[in-house]
Enzyme design. Structure first.
Site, PDB file in Angstrom:
ATOM      1  N   LYS A  40      70.899 -49.431  58.545  1.00 22.92           N
ATOM      2  CA  LYS A  40      71.083 -48.880  56.995  1.00 22.92           C
ATOM      3  C   LYS A  40      70.099 -47.465  57.387  1.00 22.92           C
ATOM      4  O   LYS A  40      69.720 -46.102  57.220  1.00 22.92           O
ATOM      5  CB  LYS A  40      71.288 -48.655  55.763  1.00 22.92           C
ATOM      6  CG  LYS A  40      72.343 -48.471  54.424  1.00 22.92           C
ATOM      7  CD  LYS A  40      72.474 -48.603  53.147  1.00 22.92           C
ATOM      8  CE  LYS A  40      72.419 -47.835  51.964  1.00 22.92           C
ATOM      9  NZ  LYS A  40      72.923 -48.550  51.360  1.00 22.92           N
ATOM     10  N   GLU A  79      62.568 -55.747  61.933  1.00 27.04           N
ATOM     11  CA  GLU A  79      63.221 -56.158  63.086  1.00 27.04           C
ATOM     12  C   GLU A  79      64.100 -55.780  63.475  1.00 27.04           C
ATOM     13  O   GLU A  79      62.926 -56.176  64.817  1.00 27.04           O
ATOM     14  CB  GLU A  79      63.266 -57.834  62.279  1.00 27.04           C
ATOM     15  CG  GLU A  79      62.694 -59.282  61.294  1.00 27.04           C
ATOM     16  CD  GLU A  79      62.207 -58.181  60.253  1.00 27.04           C
ATOM     17  OE1 GLU A  79      62.852 -56.869  59.167  1.00 27.04           O
ATOM     18  OE2 GLU A  79      62.606 -58.873  58.570  1.00 27.04           O
ATOM     19  N   GLY A  95      73.932 -53.264  52.029  1.00 30.18           N
ATOM     20  CA  GLY A  95      73.994 -53.999  53.515  1.00 30.18           C
ATOM     21  C   GLY A  95      74.946 -55.307  53.009  1.00 30.18           C
ATOM     22  O   GLY A  95      75.594 -55.676  53.998  1.00 30.18           O
ATOM     23  N   ARG A  96      74.730 -56.098  52.320  1.00 33.93           N
ATOM     24  CA  ARG A  96      75.107 -57.323  52.165  1.00 33.93           C
ATOM     25  C   ARG A  96      76.959 -56.852  51.926  1.00 33.93           C
ATOM     26  O   ARG A  96      77.770 -58.260  52.134  1.00 33.93           O
ATOM     27  CB  ARG A  96      74.571 -58.060  51.183  1.00 33.93           C
ATOM     28  CG  ARG A  96      74.575 -57.651  49.675  1.00 33.93           C
ATOM     29  CD  ARG A  96      73.352 -58.460  48.601  1.00 33.93           C
ATOM     30  NE  ARG A  96      73.060 -58.085  47.623  1.00 33.93           N
ATOM     31  CZ  ARG A  96      72.303 -57.392  46.828  1.00 33.93           C
ATOM     32  NH1 ARG A  96      71.480 -56.549  48.347  1.00 33.93           N
ATOM     33  NH2 ARG A  96      72.117 -56.741  46.139  1.00 33.93           N
ATOM     34  N   GLU A 138      70.867 -62.313  46.821  1.00 38.06           N
ATOM     35  CA  GLU A 138      70.492 -60.898  47.292  1.00 38.06           C
ATOM     36  C   GLU A 138      71.181 -60.479  46.291  1.00 38.06           C
ATOM     37  O   GLU A 138      70.449 -58.652  45.527  1.00 38.06           O
ATOM     38  CB  GLU A 138      70.925 -60.173  48.407  1.00 38.06           C
ATOM     39  CG  GLU A 138      70.030 -59.668  49.010  1.00 38.06           C
ATOM     40  CD  GLU A 138      70.074 -58.950  50.570  1.00 38.06           C
ATOM     41  OE1 GLU A 138      68.597 -59.449  51.411  1.00 38.06           O
ATOM     42  OE2 GLU A 138      70.308 -58.321  50.785  1.00 38.06           O
ATOM     43  N   HIS A 187      77.110 -86.540  56.328  1.00 38.37           N
ATOM     44  CA  HIS A 187      76.589 -87.486  56.702  1.00 38.37           C
ATOM     45  C   HIS A 187      75.057 -87.059  55.995  1.00 38.37           C
ATOM     46  O   HIS A 187      73.820 -87.072  57.167  1.00 38.37           O
ATOM     47  CB  HIS A 187      76.695 -87.421  58.225  1.00 38.37           C
ATOM     48  CG  HIS A 187      78.106 -87.745  58.251  1.00 38.37           C
ATOM     49  ND1 HIS A 187      78.296 -89.600  58.302  1.00 38.37           N
ATOM     50  CD2 HIS A 187      79.370 -87.498  58.541  1.00 38.37           C
ATOM     51  CE1 HIS A 187      79.636 -89.576  58.223  1.00 38.37           C
ATOM     52  NE2 HIS A 187      80.169 -88.524  58.433  1.00 38.37           N
ATOM     53  N   LYS A 209      58.298 -56.404  52.475  1.00 41.05           N
ATOM     54  CA  LYS A 209      58.355 -55.237  53.155  1.00 41.05           C
ATOM     55  C   LYS A 209      57.362 -54.664  53.025  1.00 41.05           C
ATOM     56  O   LYS A 209      57.229 -54.018  54.609  1.00 41.05           O
ATOM     57  CB  LYS A 209      59.461 -54.068  52.964  1.00 41.05           C
ATOM     58  CG  LYS A 209      60.462 -55.275  53.523  1.00 41.05           C
ATOM     59  CD  LYS A 209      62.077 -54.078  53.856  1.00 41.05           C
ATOM     60  CE  LYS A 209      63.521 -54.652  53.500  1.00 41.05           C
ATOM     61  NZ  LYS A 209      64.160 -54.257  53.894  1.00 41.05           N
TER      62      LYS A 209
HETATM   63  O1  F6P Z   1      66.832 -58.038  53.513  1.00 45.51           O
HETATM   64  C1  F6P Z   1      66.766 -56.885  52.505  1.00 45.51           C
HETATM   65  C2  F6P Z   1      67.862 -55.499  53.440  1.00 45.51           C
HETATM   66  O2  F6P Z   1      67.677 -54.825  51.881  1.00 45.51           O
HETATM   67  C3  F6P Z   1      69.748 -56.408  52.925  1.00 45.51           C
HETATM   68  O3  F6P Z   1      69.885 -55.976  51.586  1.00 45.51           O
HETATM   69  C4  F6P Z   1      69.981 -55.047  54.583  1.00 45.51           C
HETATM   70  O4  F6P Z   1      70.716 -55.566  54.844  1.00 45.51           O
HETATM   71  C5  F6P Z   1      69.141 -55.588  55.480  1.00 45.51           C
HETATM   72  O5  F6P Z   1      67.765 -56.011  54.695  1.00 45.51           O
HETATM   73  C6  F6P Z   1      68.991 -55.263  56.624  1.00 45.51           C
HETATM   74  O6  F6P Z   1      68.455 -53.468  56.265  1.00 45.51           O
HETATM   75  P1  F6P Z   1      69.163 -52.044  57.591  1.00 45.51           P
HETATM   76  O7  F6P Z   1      69.952 -52.175  57.623  1.00 45.51           O
HETATM   77  O8  F6P Z   1      68.449 -51.239  56.498  1.00 45.51           O
HETATM   78  O9  F6P Z   1      67.808 -52.522  58.397  1.00 45.51           O
END
Ligand code: F6P
Length: 551
Positions: free
Chosen positions: A206, A212, A266-267, A352, A383, A513
């Protein structure tokens, strides 16, 4: 403004808790043989059975009073209407619009977002069909055989979890892969198995700033350029983002950039273009069925009376245990291998969203929020951690998810019946437990001497009375999966509404971050080392001693 705990409805629940906390579900069932019928709700293919809970009609009435006193209905309306309920970011929360199939416009900042959504869906359809028909070609003219999604958090979990869940619906000849963590090991493993000429890469982000994702995307892009030349990026990279300019700067072809919008968290984004890998994996018809399943639950959530409203009941039960019994965990036990990753999805969705400590008005909260979501697929969890569920001192409610018909079990009930029976026996054991007398009688029947039987029986007592919801789902198909996920989404919303928190920001995640760049710089002997605490500095020095100093 009063705290939730000052409300008379809260006090009524506290009193009710005090007067009922010692009653056992065995007694509730003995007193009312009708509990299963009374405390279960069916919608389409999903039966939500919540009779194994420490509740009576009266408990539910009191919990519904609390929901009403917390203005749940007004908050629900505000979400669906597109009000800026994410108050810290001044954003609407409209994942529900993504699955709303009605033609009614929905205006956000002067724009009809329904038209934007339709246009994006058309573009998704075109891309999916051209990949499926072999018309979309890589730079060397070959059709696409592999999709790699590069994204993390909500830009990874939704498509990955759903694609895995719906493997039985997979388009033949197309493999999906996911790169989320920045650890290079999975990246190298992946590069060893894909063909650069026939792979389509999707950068899902987004913000297009997530370290990452961008680190992985850059490494993959360099690899592709080394194999096929720089023009391959324009041909074989897709971006899904709200930051179009950044995607263009990365070198992505404008026609292959799909929008994300600020009113999608995002979630909650699997219903948006972030679901592209899923649409590619299962095809647009199945993807639409997935959206339709969620839309069915949106309607249910909007219109069903609170006592017949599955997400509302899910949330109220959770609040009952969480805030009155101080239960802090919630186990998710899908008795379906294909749903094993759902736990990770729900961890992000729930924790989150609701891991918050201040109210909407910024005041600190004096009650527990969020839940520690954990679990494993059944039967594996049995288990492992189920011992604690049965005999540990904590109270941990459990959601058991059962799928009546699985594609692979259609002709073979030998395994599937054992699987379903396992889930049911866990629910029964959690509810009934085993008394000292029952344990002792069993041992005596096994010819144990009395003294030993009495000693061992103490260890074999299982208190029972452990809450357990069962989702009994007719089959694992796109529609039902969409519905199941939407049920949890709305449960999380209802909890957040009652707790009076903003379920749609994640400032806690942002801190890490923010700190990372300076730590990374310090590792390279740059940046502001003086601002680092001695503990972090100690470990940076330790790391440098092991691997040497990198420039
Ligand atoms: O983990 C934090 C977060 O902001 C989530 O809410 C989101 O899904 C994820 O990082 C990835 O963010 P982006 O889509 O901006 O890379």
């Amino acid at each position: 403004m009063h705290q939730l705990t000052d409300l008379p409805e809260w006090h009524a629940l506290t009193q009710h808790y005090e007067s009922t906390k010692n009653s056992h579900m065995r007694t509730l069932f003995a007193q009312n043989q009708n509990r299963f019928q009374q405390f279960s709700i069916e919608i389409n293919d999903i039966l939500f059975d919540y009779c194994r809970n420490r509740v009576t009609e009266h408990t539910l009435d009191l919990l519904i009073d609390l929901a009403n006193a917390s203005h749940l209905l007004a908050k629900r309306e505000a979400m669906f209407a597109g009000n800026a309920i994410n108050c810290t970011e001044k954003r609407a929360v409209l994942h529900t619009a993504l699955r709303d199939s009605t033609k009614q416009p929905l205006m956000v900042n002067g724009q009809d977002i329904k038209a934007l959504i339709r246009c994006t869906k058309d573009r998704i359809r075109q891309l999916v069909e051209s990949v499926h028909h072999g018309e979309f070609k890589g730079i060397t003219g070959k059709a696409i055989t592999d999709i790699v999604n590069i994204g993390i958090g909500g830009s990874y979990l939704g498509p990955m979890v759903c694609e895995e869940a719906l493997k039985d619906y997979a388009h033949p000849g197309l493999r999906c892969h996911y790169l989320s963590t920045v650890d290079k090991v999975p990246l190298l493993d992946l590069l060893a198995v894909i063909n650069p000429e026939t792979t389509l890469f999707i950068i899902s982000s987004k913000t297009f700033t997530t370290i990452e994702t961008l680190t992985n995307a850059k490494t993959i892009a360099d690899w592709l350029i080394a194999k096929l030349g720089p023009a391959a990026i324009e041909k074989q990279f897709v971006a899904i983002t709200a930051a179009t300019q950044k995607a263009l700067q990365f070198g992505i072809n404008q026609d292959l950039i799909f929008p994300m919008w600020e009113w999608i968290g995002g979630r909650y984004s699997v219903w948006s273009a972030i679901g592209l890998p899923l649409a590619l994996a299962i095809g647009v018809e199945h993807y639409q069925a997935f959206l339709n399943g969620a839309e069915m639950i949106d309607q249910h959530f909007k219109t069903a009376p609170l006592k017949q409203n599955i997400p509302v009941i899910m949330a109220l039960l959770s609040i009952w245990y969480h805030n009155f019994y101080y239960a802090q965990g919630h186990a998710i036990a899908p008795y379906a291998h294909r749903l094993r990753h759902l736990i990770a999805y729900l961890q992000q969705a729930d924790m989150e969203s609701n891991g918050k400590a201040v109210r909407l008005n910024g005041e600190p909260i004096n009650y527990l929020t969020s839940t520690i979501i954990f679990g494993q697929e059944g039967c594996n969890g049995q288990h492992a951690y189920h011992q604690l569920l049965h005999q540990g001192k904590q109270l941990i409610p459990t959601d058991v998810i059962l799928i009546a018909k699985m594609a692979q079990s259609a002709n073979d009930h030998q395994h599937h019946d054992v699987l379903i029976s396992s889930g049911l026996s866990q629910a029964q054991a959690l509810m009934q437990g085993k008394t000292y007398q029952e344990a002792k009688d069993e041992l005596i029947a096994m010819n144990y001497p009395l003294q030993e039987a009495e000693y061992l029986a103490q260890h074999r007592v299982i208190p029972g009375n452990k809450p357990c919801n069962i989702f009994f789902i007719k089959e694992l198909n796109p529609h039902n999966l969409g519905a199941l996920i939407a049920l949890y989404e709305h449960k999380i919303f209802v909890q957040g509404a009652i707790w009076d928190i903003n379920s749609f920001d994640q400032w806690g995640v942002e801190l890490g971050k923010q700190l990372l760049p300076n730590i990374l710089a310090a590792m390279h002997n740059k940046g502001d080392k003086a601002s680092l605490d001695s503990a972090t500095l100690g470990l940076i020095n330790h790391y440098q001693q092991i691997i040497g100093t990198r420039e």
